[in-house]
Design a protein around this motif. Structure first.
Motif, PDB file in Angstrom:
ATOM      1  N   LEU A   1     -10.725   8.046   4.522  1.00 52.24           N
ATOM      2  CA  LEU A   1     -10.551   6.774   3.858  1.00 52.24           C
ATOM      3  C   LEU A   1     -10.835   5.636   4.812  1.00 52.24           C
ATOM      4  O   LEU A   1     -10.831   5.794   6.019  1.00 52.24           O
ATOM      5  CB  LEU A   1      -9.115   6.665   3.337  1.00 52.24           C
ATOM      6  CG  LEU A   1      -8.703   7.704   2.295  1.00 52.24           C
ATOM      7  CD1 LEU A   1      -7.203   7.668   2.116  1.00 52.24           C
ATOM      8  CD2 LEU A   1      -9.398   7.447   0.978  1.00 52.24           C
ATOM      9  N   ASP A   2     -11.074   4.460   4.272  1.00 50.16           N
ATOM     10  CA  ASP A   2     -11.187   3.282   5.098  1.00 50.16           C
ATOM     11  C   ASP A   2      -9.859   3.053   5.801  1.00 50.16           C
ATOM     12  O   ASP A   2      -8.787   3.261   5.224  1.00 50.16           O
ATOM     13  CB  ASP A   2     -11.551   2.091   4.220  1.00 50.16           C
ATOM     14  CG  ASP A   2     -11.694   0.825   5.041  1.00 50.16           C
ATOM     15  OD1 ASP A   2     -12.766   0.626   5.621  1.00 50.16           O
ATOM     16  OD2 ASP A   2     -10.716   0.062   5.104  1.00 50.16           O
ATOM     17  N   SER A   3      -9.919   2.619   7.055  1.00 55.12           N
ATOM     18  CA  SER A   3      -8.689   2.450   7.826  1.00 55.12           C
ATOM     19  C   SER A   3      -7.758   1.404   7.218  1.00 55.12           C
ATOM     20  O   SER A   3      -6.560   1.411   7.493  1.00 55.12           O
ATOM     21  CB  SER A   3      -9.023   2.073   9.272  1.00 55.12           C
ATOM     22  OG  SER A   3      -9.747   0.860   9.326  1.00 55.12           O
ATOM     23  N   LEU A   4      -8.285   0.516   6.379  1.00 52.69           N
ATOM     24  CA  LEU A   4      -7.442  -0.504   5.762  1.00 52.69           C
ATOM     25  C   LEU A   4      -6.520   0.085   4.707  1.00 52.69           C
ATOM     26  O   LEU A   4      -5.439  -0.440   4.454  1.00 52.69           O
ATOM     27  CB  LEU A   4      -8.315  -1.603   5.135  1.00 52.69           C
ATOM     28  CG  LEU A   4      -9.154  -2.433   6.107  1.00 52.69           C
ATOM     29  CD1 LEU A   4     -10.035  -3.407   5.341  1.00 52.69           C
ATOM     30  CD2 LEU A   4      -8.261  -3.178   7.088  1.00 52.69           C
ATOM     31  N   SER A   5      -6.953   1.155   4.063  1.00 48.50           N
ATOM     32  CA  SER A   5      -6.149   1.741   2.984  1.00 48.50           C
ATOM     33  C   SER A   5      -5.518   3.076   3.357  1.00 48.50           C
ATOM     34  O   SER A   5      -4.671   3.582   2.621  1.00 48.50           O
ATOM     35  CB  SER A   5      -7.017   1.938   1.733  1.00 48.50           C
ATOM     36  OG  SER A   5      -8.128   2.783   2.029  1.00 48.50           O
TER      37      SER A   5
ATOM     38  N   HIS B   1      -8.584  -5.359  13.791  1.00 45.29           N
ATOM     39  CA  HIS B   1      -9.413  -4.561  12.882  1.00 45.29           C
ATOM     40  C   HIS B   1     -10.673  -4.150  13.640  1.00 45.29           C
ATOM     41  O   HIS B   1     -11.716  -4.785  13.567  1.00 45.29           O
ATOM     42  CB  HIS B   1      -9.765  -5.377  11.630  1.00 45.29           C
ATOM     43  CG  HIS B   1     -10.495  -4.576  10.594  1.00 45.29           C
ATOM     44  ND1 HIS B   1     -11.177  -5.149   9.553  1.00 45.29           N
ATOM     45  CD2 HIS B   1     -10.642  -3.227  10.445  1.00 45.29           C
ATOM     46  CE1 HIS B   1     -11.724  -4.212   8.796  1.00 45.29           C
ATOM     47  NE2 HIS B   1     -11.411  -3.031   9.318  1.00 45.29           N
TER      48      HIS B   1
ATOM     49  N   GLN C   1       5.831   0.129   5.499  1.00 48.86           N
ATOM     50  CA  GLN C   1       4.782  -0.704   4.918  1.00 48.86           C
ATOM     51  C   GLN C   1       4.989  -2.201   5.144  1.00 48.86           C
ATOM     52  O   GLN C   1       4.147  -3.009   4.761  1.00 48.86           O
ATOM     53  CB  GLN C   1       4.679  -0.423   3.410  1.00 48.86           C
ATOM     54  CG  GLN C   1       4.286   1.009   3.059  1.00 48.86           C
ATOM     55  CD  GLN C   1       2.891   1.370   3.537  1.00 48.86           C
ATOM     56  OE1 GLN C   1       1.971   0.565   3.468  1.00 48.86           O
ATOM     57  NE2 GLN C   1       2.726   2.587   4.044  1.00 48.86           N
TER      58      GLN C   1
ATOM     59  N   ARG D   1      -5.954  -1.450  12.790  1.00 50.52           N
ATOM     60  CA  ARG D   1      -6.761  -0.653  11.881  1.00 50.52           C
ATOM     61  C   ARG D   1      -8.111  -0.421  12.568  1.00 50.52           C
ATOM     62  O   ARG D   1      -8.874  -1.353  12.771  1.00 50.52           O
ATOM     63  CB  ARG D   1      -6.961  -1.357  10.538  1.00 50.52           C
ATOM     64  CG  ARG D   1      -5.655  -1.721   9.821  1.00 50.52           C
ATOM     65  CD  ARG D   1      -4.917  -0.480   9.333  1.00 50.52           C
ATOM     66  NE  ARG D   1      -3.753  -0.818   8.538  1.00 50.52           N
ATOM     67  CZ  ARG D   1      -2.515  -0.912   9.003  1.00 50.52           C
ATOM     68  NH1 ARG D   1      -2.288  -0.710  10.298  1.00 50.52           N
ATOM     69  NH2 ARG D   1      -1.503  -1.198   8.200  1.00 50.52           N
TER      70      ARG D   1
ATOM     71  N   ALA E   1      -1.612   3.149   3.699  1.00 44.87           N
ATOM     72  CA  ALA E   1      -0.934   2.692   2.487  1.00 44.87           C
ATOM     73  C   ALA E   1      -0.787   3.814   1.473  1.00 44.87           C
ATOM     74  O   ALA E   1       0.106   3.776   0.623  1.00 44.87           O
ATOM     75  CB  ALA E   1      -1.695   1.522   1.876  1.00 44.87           C
ATOM     76  N   LEU E   2      -1.630   4.839   1.560  1.00 48.45           N
ATOM     77  CA  LEU E   2      -1.601   5.937   0.597  1.00 48.45           C
ATOM     78  C   LEU E   2      -0.919   7.188   1.143  1.00 48.45           C
ATOM     79  O   LEU E   2      -0.861   8.203   0.455  1.00 48.45           O
ATOM     80  CB  LEU E   2      -3.035   6.284   0.177  1.00 48.45           C
ATOM     81  CG  LEU E   2      -3.841   5.147  -0.456  1.00 48.45           C
ATOM     82  CD1 LEU E   2      -5.272   5.604  -0.733  1.00 48.45           C
ATOM     83  CD2 LEU E   2      -3.179   4.663  -1.729  1.00 48.45           C
TER      84      LEU E   2
END
Length: 316
Positions: free
Chosen positions: A11-15, A41, A27, A98, A18-19
């Motif tokens: 996944l993208d490091s931004l998300s 970032h 969080q 991130r 969070a998942l």
């Protein structure tokens, strides 16, 4: 270890965090600086290509805090091998970081990628740090990905997701070393981190998933210093090798298991005949590094015919 044909790419490091259920309690945004803000970032993309008798760092993109300078050719055994050191301008991994790393090797290219020193994950009041790595290796290419150890400080949370896409004719040596913490710094540092989560997914040139390995460590909820997990050991080493089947058999035949009160290691096959996995435990990081180096030497010799150079004294 899981085999899952439907496993997604990293996944993208931004998300990513969070998942992740293991990070559901972490969080909250840091009050000092929001996660993924400027300077938090990071992005690094390296592309290696074969040019004549040697390979080169053909393309490079970077965004702080990730950085590389230039490829060097210090390996006297393989003078055509570009050696690249990944650098952090912040000196460590902090809450809210991130990070994204992409490494591409064109057909026939070779490369050695390492880090400037140990990667330190600092203590955190809020949130977590996340990293994605996407490695793509073309036909008959050769990659050594050999970073120094990762040291999670107490109250740190770190999640990493790595995808390796490797052609069946290529060879990849992917290494990682995890410390228990700064055990000589404070009595609460040994396994004092909150969360360490790492997933590695391998795919072949057709996009089929070969295997997944996911490690989730939450030592305050489930102790690690127990029999069947880490026991009395403090350092964990993991080396994954993707290489053609004929090389796997020869490497495995040269790699017996070993156990003592100070050190233990062993090699086994990966699913779908994709490669080998080498795991090592010790209380001393130098013992783990030496064991990994011995295995690395066998893999390089079998797959390329070359030996390792004499190690730098500051890398021992």
């Amino acid at each position: 270890m899981q085999i899952n044909e439907e496993a997604p790419l990293a996944l993208d490091s931004l998300s990513l965090g969070a998942l992740a259920p293991e990070l559901v309690s972490y969080q909250h945004e840091p009050p000092q600086m929001a996660s993924a803000a400027v300077g938090k970032h990071g992005y690094l993309r390296l592309r290696f290509a074969k040019r004549g008798a040697k390979s080169t760092l053909h393309e490079m993109e970077r965004k702080v805090p990730l950085l590389v300078q230039k490829a060097l050719y210090w390996d006297e055994e393989m003078p055509f091998l570009p050696c690249v050191t990944m650098i952090s301008t912040s000196g460590c991994i902090l809450q809210g970081d991130r990070l994204t790393v992409e490494i591409d090797l064109d057909a026939g290219a070779c490369a050695h990628v390492t880090t400037q020193s140990a990667t330190k994950v600092h203590s955190m009041d809020n949130n977590f740090a996340a990293q994605t790595q996407h490695i793509r290796v073309g036909k008959q290419a050769y990659l050594e990905f050999m970073p120094d150890q990762l040291i999670p400080h107490r109250k740190s949370r770190f999640i990493s997701d790595t995808v390796i896409e490797c052609d069946s004719t290529a060879t990849v040596i992917y290494s990682e070393i995890l410390m228990s913490g700064r055990k000589y710094h404070h009595q609460d540092e040994r396994f004092g981190f909150d969360v360490y989560s790492s997933r590695i997914t391998a795919k072949n040139e057709f996009g089929n998933t070969l295997f997944n390995e996911k490690l989730v460590l939450t030592p305050k909820e489930r102790p690690l210093d127990v029999v069947g997990v880490m026991g009395k050991f403090d350092v964990y080493g993991n080396v994954i090798v993707f290489t053609p089947k004929e090389y796997q058999d020869e490497i495995l035949a040269q790699s017996p298991s070993f156990y003592s009160e100070q050190l233990c290691y062993g090699v086994s096959r990966l699913p779908n005949e994709s490669g080998l996995i080498f795991k090592v435990l010790s209380c001393d990081s130098s013992d783990v590094k030496n064991a990994i180096r011995e295995f690395w030497q066998k893999v390089r010799k079998v797959t390329t015919g070359y030996s390792l150079p004499t190690p730098f004294i500051w890398k021992v």
